[in-house]
Design a protein around this motif. Structure first.
Motif, PDB file in Angstrom:
ATOM      1  N   GLU A   1      -4.782  -1.381  -7.224  1.00 24.65           N
ATOM      2  CA  GLU A   1      -6.582  -0.986  -7.419  1.00 24.65           C
ATOM      3  C   GLU A   1      -5.831   0.587  -6.558  1.00 24.65           C
ATOM      4  O   GLU A   1      -5.553   0.437  -5.659  1.00 24.65           O
ATOM      5  CB  GLU A   1      -6.738  -2.295  -6.567  1.00 24.65           C
ATOM      6  CG  GLU A   1      -7.745  -2.302  -6.071  1.00 24.65           C
ATOM      7  CD  GLU A   1      -8.289  -3.042  -4.611  1.00 24.65           C
ATOM      8  OE1 GLU A   1      -8.823  -2.680  -4.066  1.00 24.65           O
ATOM      9  OE2 GLU A   1      -8.586  -4.365  -5.146  1.00 24.65           O
ATOM     10  N   ARG A   2      -7.117   1.894  -7.042  1.00 26.38           N
ATOM     11  CA  ARG A   2      -7.188   2.858  -6.169  1.00 26.38           C
ATOM     12  C   ARG A   2      -8.767   2.917  -6.742  1.00 26.38           C
ATOM     13  O   ARG A   2      -9.874   2.895  -7.574  1.00 26.38           O
ATOM     14  CB  ARG A   2      -7.027   3.464  -7.661  1.00 26.38           C
ATOM     15  CG  ARG A   2      -7.166   4.577  -6.781  1.00 26.38           C
ATOM     16  CD  ARG A   2      -5.998   6.593  -7.875  1.00 26.38           C
ATOM     17  NE  ARG A   2      -5.291   5.361  -7.920  1.00 26.38           N
ATOM     18  CZ  ARG A   2      -4.229   6.161  -9.210  1.00 26.38           C
ATOM     19  NH1 ARG A   2      -4.883   7.019 -10.341  1.00 26.38           N
ATOM     20  NH2 ARG A   2      -3.060   5.918  -9.141  1.00 26.38           N
ATOM     21  N   ALA A   3      -9.278   3.350  -5.102  1.00 21.26           N
ATOM     22  CA  ALA A   3     -10.784   3.655  -5.075  1.00 21.26           C
ATOM     23  C   ALA A   3     -11.625   1.914  -5.964  1.00 21.26           C
ATOM     24  O   ALA A   3     -12.561   2.346  -6.540  1.00 21.26           O
ATOM     25  CB  ALA A   3     -11.500   4.929  -5.683  1.00 21.26           C
ATOM     26  N   GLY A   4     -11.375   1.230  -5.295  1.00 20.76           N
ATOM     27  CA  GLY A   4     -11.725  -0.691  -5.426  1.00 20.76           C
ATOM     28  C   GLY A   4     -11.706  -0.287  -7.245  1.00 20.76           C
ATOM     29  O   GLY A   4     -12.434  -1.726  -8.235  1.00 20.76           O
TER      30      GLY A   4
ATOM     31  N   LEU B   1      -2.579  -0.064  -3.908  1.00 18.31           N
ATOM     32  CA  LEU B   1      -2.420  -0.940  -3.598  1.00 18.31           C
ATOM     33  C   LEU B   1      -2.089  -1.641  -4.757  1.00 18.31           C
ATOM     34  O   LEU B   1      -2.519  -1.640  -5.757  1.00 18.31           O
ATOM     35  CB  LEU B   1      -3.796  -1.867  -3.453  1.00 18.31           C
ATOM     36  CG  LEU B   1      -3.370  -3.451  -2.844  1.00 18.31           C
ATOM     37  CD1 LEU B   1      -3.085  -3.278  -1.997  1.00 18.31           C
ATOM     38  CD2 LEU B   1      -4.898  -3.665  -1.933  1.00 18.31           C
ATOM     39  N   ILE B   2      -0.457  -1.892  -4.697  1.00 19.92           N
ATOM     40  CA  ILE B   2       0.124  -2.878  -5.670  1.00 19.92           C
ATOM     41  C   ILE B   2      -0.395  -4.280  -5.352  1.00 19.92           C
ATOM     42  O   ILE B   2      -0.082  -5.062  -4.675  1.00 19.92           O
ATOM     43  CB  ILE B   2       1.502  -2.489  -5.678  1.00 19.92           C
ATOM     44  CG1 ILE B   2       2.011  -1.019  -5.807  1.00 19.92           C
ATOM     45  CG2 ILE B   2       2.090  -2.960  -6.315  1.00 19.92           C
ATOM     46  CD1 ILE B   2       3.264  -1.109  -5.634  1.00 19.92           C
ATOM     47  N   LEU B   3      -0.483  -4.724  -7.032  1.00 20.08           N
ATOM     48  CA  LEU B   3      -1.099  -6.238  -7.140  1.00 20.08           C
ATOM     49  C   LEU B   3      -0.592  -6.821  -7.875  1.00 20.08           C
ATOM     50  O   LEU B   3      -0.778  -7.720  -7.719  1.00 20.08           O
ATOM     51  CB  LEU B   3      -2.823  -6.143  -7.545  1.00 20.08           C
ATOM     52  CG  LEU B   3      -3.823  -5.406  -7.266  1.00 20.08           C
ATOM     53  CD1 LEU B   3      -4.965  -5.552  -7.147  1.00 20.08           C
ATOM     54  CD2 LEU B   3      -3.673  -5.673  -5.416  1.00 20.08           C
ATOM     55  N   GLY B   4      -0.117  -6.448  -8.799  1.00 23.06           N
ATOM     56  CA  GLY B   4       1.241  -7.429  -9.682  1.00 23.06           C
ATOM     57  C   GLY B   4       2.745  -6.175 -10.572  1.00 23.06           C
ATOM     58  O   GLY B   4       2.252  -5.083 -10.514  1.00 23.06           O
ATOM     59  N   VAL B   5       2.588  -7.067 -11.198  1.00 26.41           N
ATOM     60  CA  VAL B   5       3.999  -6.348 -12.108  1.00 26.41           C
ATOM     61  C   VAL B   5       4.415  -7.282 -12.425  1.00 26.41           C
ATOM     62  O   VAL B   5       4.603  -8.513 -12.763  1.00 26.41           O
ATOM     63  CB  VAL B   5       5.697  -6.413 -10.695  1.00 26.41           C
ATOM     64  CG1 VAL B   5       6.901  -5.827 -11.736  1.00 26.41           C
ATOM     65  CG2 VAL B   5       5.669  -5.434  -9.420  1.00 26.41           C
TER      66      VAL B   5
ATOM     67  N   GLN C   1       3.529   1.551   2.761  1.00 29.16           N
ATOM     68  CA  GLN C   1       2.798   1.600   4.721  1.00 29.16           C
ATOM     69  C   GLN C   1       3.956   0.640   5.405  1.00 29.16           C
ATOM     70  O   GLN C   1       4.062  -0.279   4.496  1.00 29.16           O
ATOM     71  CB  GLN C   1       1.251   1.765   4.672  1.00 29.16           C
ATOM     72  CG  GLN C   1       0.476   2.783   3.506  1.00 29.16           C
ATOM     73  CD  GLN C   1      -0.950   2.762   4.239  1.00 29.16           C
ATOM     74  OE1 GLN C   1      -1.249   1.971   4.510  1.00 29.16           O
ATOM     75  NE2 GLN C   1      -1.452   3.648   3.508  1.00 29.16           N
ATOM     76  N   ASP C   2       4.215   0.296   6.117  1.00 25.48           N
ATOM     77  CA  ASP C   2       4.105   0.093   7.098  1.00 25.48           C
ATOM     78  C   ASP C   2       3.405  -0.989   7.932  1.00 25.48           C
ATOM     79  O   ASP C   2       3.150  -0.418   8.806  1.00 25.48           O
ATOM     80  CB  ASP C   2       5.127   0.350   8.311  1.00 25.48           C
ATOM     81  CG  ASP C   2       5.873  -0.566   8.982  1.00 25.48           C
ATOM     82  OD1 ASP C   2       5.840  -1.552   9.716  1.00 25.48           O
ATOM     83  OD2 ASP C   2       6.812  -0.569  10.413  1.00 25.48           O
TER      84      ASP C   2
ATOM     85  N   ILE D   1       1.052  -1.363  -0.110  1.00 26.73           N
ATOM     86  CA  ILE D   1       0.034   0.006   0.090  1.00 26.73           C
ATOM     87  C   ILE D   1       1.184   1.440   0.167  1.00 26.73           C
ATOM     88  O   ILE D   1       1.680   1.076   1.273  1.00 26.73           O
ATOM     89  CB  ILE D   1      -1.076   0.201   1.735  1.00 26.73           C
ATOM     90  CG1 ILE D   1      -1.289  -1.188   0.991  1.00 26.73           C
ATOM     91  CG2 ILE D   1      -1.627   1.553   1.205  1.00 26.73           C
ATOM     92  CD1 ILE D   1      -2.124  -1.387   2.502  1.00 26.73           C
ATOM     93  N   VAL D   2       0.637   2.178  -0.661  1.00 27.24           N
ATOM     94  CA  VAL D   2       1.653   3.343  -0.991  1.00 27.24           C
ATOM     95  C   VAL D   2       1.085   4.071   0.029  1.00 27.24           C
ATOM     96  O   VAL D   2       0.341   4.530   0.330  1.00 27.24           O
ATOM     97  CB  VAL D   2       1.716   3.581  -2.609  1.00 27.24           C
ATOM     98  CG1 VAL D   2       2.297   4.951  -2.693  1.00 27.24           C
ATOM     99  CG2 VAL D   2       1.595   2.583  -3.508  1.00 27.24           C
ATOM    100  N   GLU D   3       2.531   4.175   0.366  1.00 26.51           N
ATOM    101  CA  GLU D   3       2.479   6.022   1.793  1.00 26.51           C
ATOM    102  C   GLU D   3       3.004   7.297   1.384  1.00 26.51           C
ATOM    103  O   GLU D   3       2.208   7.777   1.279  1.00 26.51           O
ATOM    104  CB  GLU D   3       3.199   5.383   2.893  1.00 26.51           C
ATOM    105  CG  GLU D   3       3.662   6.474   3.941  1.00 26.51           C
ATOM    106  CD  GLU D   3       3.673   5.640   4.729  1.00 26.51           C
ATOM    107  OE1 GLU D   3       3.147   6.100   6.458  1.00 26.51           O
ATOM    108  OE2 GLU D   3       4.872   5.379   4.820  1.00 26.51           O
ATOM    109  N   GLU D   4       3.518   7.032   0.344  1.00 29.94           N
ATOM    110  CA  GLU D   4       4.415   8.645  -0.329  1.00 29.94           C
ATOM    111  C   GLU D   4       4.831   8.069  -1.652  1.00 29.94           C
ATOM    112  O   GLU D   4       5.646   7.147  -2.311  1.00 29.94           O
ATOM    113  CB  GLU D   4       5.482   9.122   0.972  1.00 29.94           C
ATOM    114  CG  GLU D   4       6.133  10.157   0.231  1.00 29.94           C
ATOM    115  CD  GLU D   4       6.699  10.629   1.104  1.00 29.94           C
ATOM    116  OE1 GLU D   4       7.480  11.733   1.144  1.00 29.94           O
ATOM    117  OE2 GLU D   4       7.286   9.989   3.057  1.00 29.94           O
TER     118      GLU D   4
END
Length: 439
Positions: A276-279, A244-248, A299-300, A224-227
């Motif tokens: 994934e952003r806002a569903g 939210l990163i789901l794949g590369v 995020q930690d 989950i990207v924090e910054e």
């Protein structure tokens, strides 16, 4: 400087306590068997002492060289190499004049004290502070396996239910079971709720050591990207906080550890990230060289630890169990010292000091002191001349054959042992110095 003083202070206090009690383990039975003890020293008094005082027949003192301590027992071949005394007829108060079983007890006294002390400290720690654990409930996203663990069947998001039928109080102890304790099977719960049994191949611990994956199951953290760093490749691609990163690159992942590995080991400069952003899901194309950070932080979401408290009786049980497994794990990993990789990881005082925290913490201090005490007990009982274990070997030989080893044999063995210990000391501390200079 403050960091050095805090760590150094803890190290000196811990070692001083353990050395004095170890030597008392020799001193007390020696006095009980009416054997004369000429000196009782904390640290070595090469050429001079920082402090010394004679009380009765014994000189008590503190040396200036903090490499250990010793008791000088009359009529014994030890590190003092007092061969002149040994050339005289044996006297009733001398070590060599005592029955073999008494000499054996005197020599085993130090390691016995260190071993008992380690167990007692762990019992005290369990009673006063309890134990910090990570439970399965705290592993919201399960565990993420390293390549070696993945190769035998572990998958992202697994939660360990038991190891060889044993339910673990601390879920992260599974790593010790896989690396050192010879686990044969692990039952896990998959992310879909199904259970699976994973067979652990024989010699898996050696594979983990060779690969460097001794900690092979790691708490899984979602990406989950924090910054997002301004004007970075990620920012220019449109990445936003809370993505939210789901794949590369077309592969699906749930663990930030896996995602980071793929990004760092990529072969192309362009990376496609499924987020994934806002569903809603979308693909971001991030452009950057392999040596350039993409420019975002996650995020930690590490799992929360729990504190388990124990009553007096349970503390004794839990402290004994913890001490037993501490000794078992240390003995189990000792075999790796005889490999090239293991030898390179040997350390001296710098390595021991690194065990202590940068801020004074009595709980951690006592835990580390118990660990060092158990290590000292094991190391001292090794059958190496000049160590307690070396003396025990000769005493055992005498008990079995009824013949004392020739004095010259004992003298040469002591000299060889001292040389080996000195070489090991220089090598181990040389490793510390090399690691310090090379970062």
């Amino acid at each position: 400087m403050e960091l050095f003083l805090i760590k150094g202070g803890q190290l000196i206090l811990s070692l001083s306590l353990l050395i004095v009690l170890h030597e008392l383990g020799h001193f007390i039975p020696a006095k009980l068997f009416k054997t004369r003890v000429e000196k009782f020293y904390l640290f070595f008094d090469v050429k001079f002492s920082l402090f010394k005082k004679r009380i009765g027949e014994t000189v008590y003192g503190i040396g200036w060289l903090p490499l250990g301590g010793y008791v000088k027992i009359s009529g014994m071949i030890d590190e003092s190499m007092d061969t002149e005394q040994m050339a005289l007829p044996a006297q009733p108060w001398e070590f060599r004049a005592k029955p073999t079983w008494q000499r054996l007890i005197i020599m085993l006294g130090g390691v016995t004290v260190n071993l008992i002390l380690g167990f007692l400290i762990y019992m005290m720690v369990m009673f006063v502070w309890g134990r910090t654990v990570i439970t399965n409930d705290a592993l919201t996203y399960g565990l993420s396996p390293t390549p070696q663990a993945q190769a035998i069947g572990f998958a992202d998001g697994d939660k360990v239910l038991n190891v060889d039928g044993i339910v673990l109080e601390d879920a992260m102890d599974v790593n010790k079971w896989l690396f050192l304790r010879g686990a044969t099977s692990v039952e896990v719960q998959r992310t879909n709720g199904e259970k699976a049994a994973i067979r652990v191949p024989e010699g898996f611990g050696k594979q983990l050591f060779a690969s460097g994956e001794m900690f092979t199951l790691i708490p899984s953290m979602p990406a989950i990207v924090e910054e997002v760093v301004a004007d970075s490749p990620a920012s220019l691609a449109g990445m936003l906080p809370n993505d939210l990163i789901l794949g590369v690159n077309g592969e699906a992942f749930t663990s930030w550890m896996k995602i980071r590995q793929v990004i760092e080991n990529r072969e192309t400069e362009r990376v496609s990230l499924r987020i994934e952003r806002a569903g809603q899901e979308q693909i971001l194309y991030v452009e950057g060289t392999k040596d350039t950070p993409l420019g975002f932080y996650v995020q930690d979401t590490r799992p929360q630890t729990s504190e388990v408290s124990y009553g007096a009786a349970e503390s004794i049980k839990q402290g004994f169990a913890y001490g037993y497994w501490t000794l078992y794990d240390y003995v189990a990993q000792f075999k790796f010292i005889f490999t090239k990789k293991g030898a390179s990881q040997l350390g001296g005082f710098g390595t021991i000091a690194s065990l202590f925290p940068s801020k004074w913490d009595w709980r951690v201090f006592w835990e580390r002191t118990a660990l060092i005490s158990i290590i000292l007990a094991f190391m001292n009982v090794l059958p190496i001349p000049a160590l307690d274990g070396g003396h025990v070997v000769f005493l055992t030989y005498e008990m079995l054959t009824g013949r004392k080893p020739h004095q010259k044999v004992l003298e040469y063995a002591q000299m060889i042992g001292l040389f080996l210990l000195l070489a090991l000391f220089v090598y181990a501390n040389g490793n510390d110095l090399y690691r310090f200079l090379t970062g």
